[in-house]
Design a protein around this motif. Sequence first.
Motif, PDB file in Angstrom:
ATOM      1  N   LEU A  27      -6.457   0.636   0.668  1.00 47.81           N
ATOM      2  CA  LEU A  27      -6.512   2.018   0.217  1.00 47.81           C
ATOM      3  C   LEU A  27      -5.358   2.844   0.792  1.00 47.81           C
ATOM      4  N   SER A  28      -4.727   3.645  -0.055  1.00 44.41           N
ATOM      5  CA  SER A  28      -3.713   4.615   0.363  1.00 44.41           C
ATOM      6  C   SER A  28      -4.225   6.006  -0.008  1.00 44.41           C
ATOM      7  N   ARG A  29      -3.473   7.047   0.344  1.00 40.88           N
ATOM      8  CA  ARG A  29      -3.944   8.409   0.090  1.00 40.88           C
ATOM      9  C   ARG A  29      -4.276   8.592  -1.394  1.00 40.88           C
ATOM     10  N   ASP A  30      -5.370   9.282  -1.656  1.00 39.35           N
ATOM     11  CA  ASP A  30      -5.948   9.288  -3.008  1.00 39.35           C
ATOM     12  C   ASP A  30      -5.851  10.637  -3.716  1.00 39.35           C
TER      13      ASP A  30
ATOM     14  N   ALA B  28       0.860  -1.186   0.000  1.00 40.08           N
ATOM     15  CA  ALA B  28       0.000   0.000   0.000  1.00 40.08           C
ATOM     16  C   ALA B  28       0.894   1.233   0.000  1.00 40.08           C
ATOM     17  N   SER B  29       1.050   1.863  -1.149  1.00 38.15           N
ATOM     18  CA  SER B  29       1.947   3.010  -1.288  1.00 38.15           C
ATOM     19  C   SER B  29       1.363   3.996  -2.277  1.00 38.15           C
ATOM     20  N   ALA B  30       1.044   5.198  -1.812  1.00 38.09           N
ATOM     21  CA  ALA B  30       0.517   6.228  -2.702  1.00 38.09           C
ATOM     22  C   ALA B  30       1.573   6.685  -3.700  1.00 38.09           C
ATOM     23  N   GLN B  31       2.855   6.652  -3.302  1.00 35.91           N
ATOM     24  CA  GLN B  31       3.916   7.066  -4.218  1.00 35.91           C
ATOM     25  C   GLN B  31       4.067   6.072  -5.363  1.00 35.91           C
ATOM     26  N   LEU B  32       4.055   4.784  -5.054  1.00 38.86           N
ATOM     27  CA  LEU B  32       4.145   3.764  -6.087  1.00 38.86           C
ATOM     28  C   LEU B  32       2.922   3.811  -6.998  1.00 38.86           C
TER      29      LEU B  32
ATOM     30  N   ALA C 260      -4.400  -2.585   9.365  1.00 34.92           N
ATOM     31  CA  ALA C 260      -5.046  -2.130   8.129  1.00 34.92           C
ATOM     32  C   ALA C 260      -5.074  -0.610   8.030  1.00 34.92           C
ATOM     33  N   LEU C 261      -4.910   0.089   9.169  1.00 29.55           N
ATOM     34  CA  LEU C 261      -4.931   1.557   9.178  1.00 29.55           C
ATOM     35  C   LEU C 261      -3.571   2.166   8.857  1.00 29.55           C
ATOM     36  N   ILE C 262      -2.515   1.362   8.864  1.00 27.79           N
ATOM     37  CA  ILE C 262      -1.154   1.886   8.723  1.00 27.79           C
ATOM     38  C   ILE C 262      -0.962   2.722   7.458  1.00 27.79           C
ATOM     39  N   PRO C 263      -1.420   2.247   6.265  1.00 28.83           N
ATOM     40  CA  PRO C 263      -1.188   3.070   5.066  1.00 28.83           C
ATOM     41  C   PRO C 263      -1.827   4.450   5.135  1.00 28.83           C
ATOM     42  N   ASN C 264      -2.906   4.571   5.920  1.00 28.63           N
ATOM     43  CA  ASN C 264      -3.632   5.826   6.049  1.00 28.63           C
ATOM     44  C   ASN C 264      -2.978   6.781   7.042  1.00 28.63           C
ATOM     45  N   CYS C 265      -2.001   6.292   7.817  1.00 27.00           N
ATOM     46  CA  CYS C 265      -1.402   7.160   8.844  1.00 27.00           C
ATOM     47  C   CYS C 265       0.100   6.958   8.958  1.00 27.00           C
ATOM     48  N   ILE C 266       0.742   6.494   7.893  1.00 24.61           N
ATOM     49  CA  ILE C 266       2.156   6.134   7.978  1.00 24.61           C
ATOM     50  C   ILE C 266       3.024   7.316   8.400  1.00 24.61           C
TER      51      ILE C 266
END
Length: 431
Positions: A191-194, A165-169, A306-312
């Motif tokens: 889901l990652s930042r959109d 889960a990576s918004a950059q990738l 599951a929340l980690i990608p949303n608050c990394i």
Amino acid sequence: MNKAVDPVAKLSGEIVPPPDKSISHRSAMFAALSSENSIIQNYSSAADPQSTLECLKQLGVEIHQEGSTVKISGVGRDGFQDPEKSLDCGNSGTTMRLLSGIVAGAGVECTMIGDESLSARTMKRIIDPLRKMGCKIDGKEGIYAPLEIHSHGGVKGMRYPLPIASAQLKSCVLLAGLFGDEPTEVVEDVLSRDHTERLLQLETEPYGSGKIIQSSRDHIIPQQNYRVPGDFSAAAFWLVAGSIHENAEIHLSGTGVNPSRDAVYHILEEMGASFKKTNNRLAGKEPVSDLFVESSDLKPIHLDPALIPNCIDELPILMVAMCFADGKSVITGAEELRHKETDRLSAMAEILNLAGTEVELQQDGIIIQGRRDFKPSAATFPTYHDHRMAMAAAVLATKGTDTSAITHADCTAISYPKFWTDLQTLSDSAA
């Protein structure tokens, strides 16, 4: 430079968080990709988004900046020029990873470089999919900057399930996909930042608990005319500061509350933090609110992985909050923290140990034994030139028993140039 931080008995006042760094990066890149002109207000003055502007200028994009307003004359997909010298991304992983999708997709002949920290961060996660799409890109030892990018015979669309889960990738692949005649589909299970799909208005469809996002040459890239919201990641430091202090009232105006970014808000609420959210509105495609936080009694939490990608990015300051929650808090599934500007898991464990917190470091997380009456020991806190380490240590030090020192404190300028001024404002207002 080192910065002395004294204990603070009270925090109060109003803060305008700095412009969102993630959105600033994207707004400039997407404006350059558009065939129209854009005016972006409240663009970030932080070092990382400024690196993005400088790289775009080298690619032949006309940019005029007056204060925080940036006017960009879009060159379209086919208007980027081969730069005369290397594109210097500084410390910005977002610049390197997202811009590589654009220049590799466009077939620009260039070299992308970064500072010592960025050059030690792996780029393999973007190199591999870009190669599968027909782009010509290579790195030092195959995985590190400098990245060498060359022209190619055309971008091939593909279906790409995100391995992490990576918004950059995700953004890198979608941006390269904008140059392909056939669609590229990114499949996101978690889901990652959109921001990328919002600002580009890309086609999306639900897929299980995630979604599929599509890009191709057929997609019309919209103008980027809007005001960049306040950075939620920056606001998170004050949400925690207000929660842990016995006497605090902090108002954060104009803060971005994108639901793919605001997990820490809800995590802190679950821990017992007292918040109010008012004046809800939109800035372009991004939701914005005014936030109010006051003193709270926090409870420990076992954070859902599951929340980690949303608050990394907010996990370091969340660890500070856990120090003041009465009991054991646990973070797992956060190994990605080891691949940031520094190994943030190890760095935060060191900072918390110096402050006197009971900490157990794990390979993919950390266990923190908090106490409501915790009084951090005064210390010289290392930051490893990482802006989030510096700010997290500063918030922790305001609750200390004596004056502490934050090393390399000027690194906060990477994301939050006014951090020390805002901390002083909240402290002075409370005096």
